[in-house]
Structure formats: structure tokens, C-alpha cells
Design a protein around this motif. Sequence first.
Motif, short mmCIF file in Angstrom:
data_model
loop_
_atom_site.label_atom_id
_atom_site.label_comp_id
_atom_site.label_asym_id
_atom_site.label_seq_id
_atom_site.Cartn_x
_atom_site.Cartn_y
_atom_site.Cartn_z
N ASP A 158 0.81 -1.15 0.02
CA ASP A 158 -0.01 -0.05 0.09
C ASP A 158 1.05 1.22 0.14
N VAL A 159 0.29 2.22 -0.55
CA VAL A 159 0.91 3.58 -0.75
C VAL A 159 -0.31 4.46 -0.37
N VAL A 160 0.15 5.63 0.71
CA VAL A 160 -0.71 6.66 0.99
C VAL A 160 -0.07 7.76 1.00
N PHE A 161 -0.46 8.95 0.58
CA PHE A 161 0.22 10.39 0.24
C PHE A 161 -0.79 11.30 0.89
N TYR A 162 -0.38 12.15 1.64
CA TYR A 162 -1.13 13.32 2.05
C TYR A 162 -0.41 14.41 1.69
N THR A 163 -1.11 15.37 1.02
CA THR A 163 -0.65 16.74 0.61
C THR A 163 -1.18 17.76 1.43
N ILE A 164 -0.33 18.40 2.08
CA ILE A 164 -0.68 19.86 3.24
C ILE A 164 -0.69 21.05 2.38
N ASP A 165 -1.87 21.57 1.96
CA ASP A 165 -1.92 22.74 1.25
C ASP A 165 -1.37 23.68 2.08
N GLY A 166 -0.28 24.55 1.63
CA GLY A 166 0.28 25.59 2.20
C GLY A 166 1.22 25.05 3.58
N GLY A 167 1.29 23.85 3.70
CA GLY A 167 2.06 23.15 4.87
C GLY A 167 3.60 23.61 4.62
N GLY A 168 4.29 23.75 5.71
CA GLY A 168 5.66 23.84 5.45
C GLY A 168 6.70 22.57 5.90
N HIS A 169 7.89 22.64 6.16
CA HIS A 169 8.90 21.53 6.50
C HIS A 169 8.68 21.35 7.95
N SER A 170 7.66 20.76 8.41
CA SER A 170 7.51 20.58 9.67
C SER A 170 6.54 19.19 10.03
N TRP A 171 6.27 18.80 11.14
CA TRP A 171 5.51 17.59 11.50
C TRP A 171 4.20 17.78 11.88
N PRO A 172 3.22 17.55 10.93
CA PRO A 172 1.79 17.79 11.11
C PRO A 172 1.38 17.46 12.53
N SER A 173 0.74 18.40 13.38
CA SER A 173 0.29 18.07 14.87
C SER A 173 1.39 18.09 15.63
N GLY A 174 2.75 18.08 15.41
CA GLY A 174 3.87 18.05 16.27
C GLY A 174 4.13 19.53 16.65
N VAL A 175 5.21 19.63 17.71
CA VAL A 175 5.68 20.89 18.16
C VAL A 175 5.99 21.77 16.81
N PRO A 176 5.23 22.84 16.80
CA PRO A 176 5.70 23.62 15.77
C PRO A 176 7.24 24.17 15.50
N LEU A 177 7.79 24.24 14.49
CA LEU A 177 9.24 24.86 14.34
C LEU A 177 9.33 26.25 14.15
N PRO A 178 10.27 26.86 14.15
CA PRO A 178 10.21 28.32 13.99
C PRO A 178 9.62 28.38 12.50
N GLN A 179 8.40 29.17 12.45
CA GLN A 179 7.74 29.47 11.10
C GLN A 179 8.57 30.32 10.03
N VAL A 180 9.42 31.07 10.64
CA VAL A 180 10.36 31.88 9.71
C VAL A 180 11.30 31.02 8.95
N ILE A 181 11.79 29.91 9.40
CA ILE A 181 12.40 28.97 8.80
C ILE A 181 12.00 27.80 7.80
N VAL A 182 10.70 27.04 8.63
CA VAL A 182 10.18 26.04 8.12
C VAL A 182 8.66 26.13 7.62
N GLY A 183 8.28 27.42 7.51
CA GLY A 183 6.80 27.70 7.26
C GLY A 183 5.67 26.82 8.19
N THR A 184 4.66 26.94 7.75
CA THR A 184 3.60 26.62 8.48
C THR A 184 3.52 25.21 9.07
N THR A 185 3.25 24.90 10.37
CA THR A 185 2.99 23.85 10.91
C THR A 185 1.38 23.30 10.99
N SER A 186 0.80 22.38 10.00
CA SER A 186 -0.51 22.03 9.86
C SER A 186 -0.87 21.29 11.33
#
Length: 228
Positions: A177-205
Motif C-alpha cells: 500500500d501507498v498513502v500520500f497526504y498533501t498539506i496545502d500551504g504546509g511547511g517543512h514540519s511535522w503535522p500536529s507536532g511541536v511547531p518549528l520556527p515558522q520563519v525557517i520552515v513555514g506553517t505547521t499544520s
Amino acid sequence: FSGLNEKADDAGFIVVYPGGTGFPLHWNASGDDGPNGGTTRDVAFISDLIDALSDDYNIDPHRIYANGLSNGGGMSFALACNLSDRIAAIGAVSGAYLLPWESCRPTRPVPTIFFHGTGDPIVPYEGGPSRAFDVPFPHIPTWADELARRNGCTGGPVDLAAHGTVDGLAYDACDADVVFYTIDGGGHSWPSGVPLPQVIVGTTSDEIDATHAMWEFFAAHPLASPQD
């Protein structure tokens, strides 16, 4: 920041955080072995680590999984390609998939779940170099289609229930199986994890919990026994 410690306590699995080498710590996941062994060395290290942990803990050899963020996601893919007899399934967030397809020779296709944001400034969703790294990152949807093809998926992708700005695809009729999630506008960070600095990685979904989704996927995909 992934919340894997809490999920491990809740679900009763062992979570381990190997750290790579160099400064900053990283994995040699691009297939370039060089004089020090590169990807081959790091894959061997993970295999040896599994052996060492199995000596000390009650580990089910059919339920060993790998996941990671960025370069760690790329290393998880390298493990799927080179340690498929031991790794039951993999997950990745914002994966840097730099291992060439011709270097991916698994003995079995490996189930995969992965997440990528369209606003990732470090590993671009559309591929190509980023402001941080002048390397040929793949176009993520094209990479997903190729992975699905190699995993024996003969049907087109099926839309999963949307989570706000998060769209999911599950490829159909697959050997693995292959499952692929696209986060519209999402940054380089773990969804629902602890947000990393937005200025560096973008938005944390916070519209999907990547750790929860990965664990559900992993739990449903043990490594089959030879007799199975």
C-alpha cells in the motif's frame, strides 16, 4: 516534537531515535557511498542497531518500522530500498528522497505513508533546488506515482477524506500500500507536532496528526512470515 514518545506509551511500542553522523547530524541517504561507505554504511548501522536492540528487548521482528522528517524521511526510503527484509513499512514527512530509483532494489515492495506540504521551503513540493540546498529534489506527486508503480499499484489513486487543507490519496490494487497526504500551504514540519520556527520552515499544520496516522498504518502492515 513528533509526539512519538506519547504515542509509544499509549500504544505499547518501542520508539528509538538514531541520530546519524556529521554536523549537523544527518544520514547518508542519497546513494553516494564514497570512501566512507555512505548509504551502505548507514543501512548496515540500522540493521546492526536492530540486532542490538533485539538482544535487550522483546521486539517482534515482523513489526519493525522506520519514519523520519526531511533527511530522516529520505533515510527511511533508503531503508525500504535496501533493508526490505527487515523493515515492515515506512513513513515520512517532508522527505528528501534523493536516492536514485536505480539504487532502489528491495526484495519486496514496502508499504509507505508520507506527508508533504506545498509550502515547504526546504524540500520543495514541486522539486528542484531550494533556497537551503542546491540539490535535485524530486517533484513529489511524480515521485509518489513512481513509488506506487514500483509497489505494484495497478489502480489509480483514490481520494481519502479531506482534513481541512489536507488531501489524501490511497493508491489502489497494490502489492504494498501507498498513502500520500498533501498539506496545502504546509511547511517543512511535522503535522500536529511541536511547531518549528515558522520563519525557517513555514506553517505547521494541525489539521492531521501525522504520528497517529502513521501508527495506524504501521499497525495494519506487519511484515509477512515466509510461510505467509
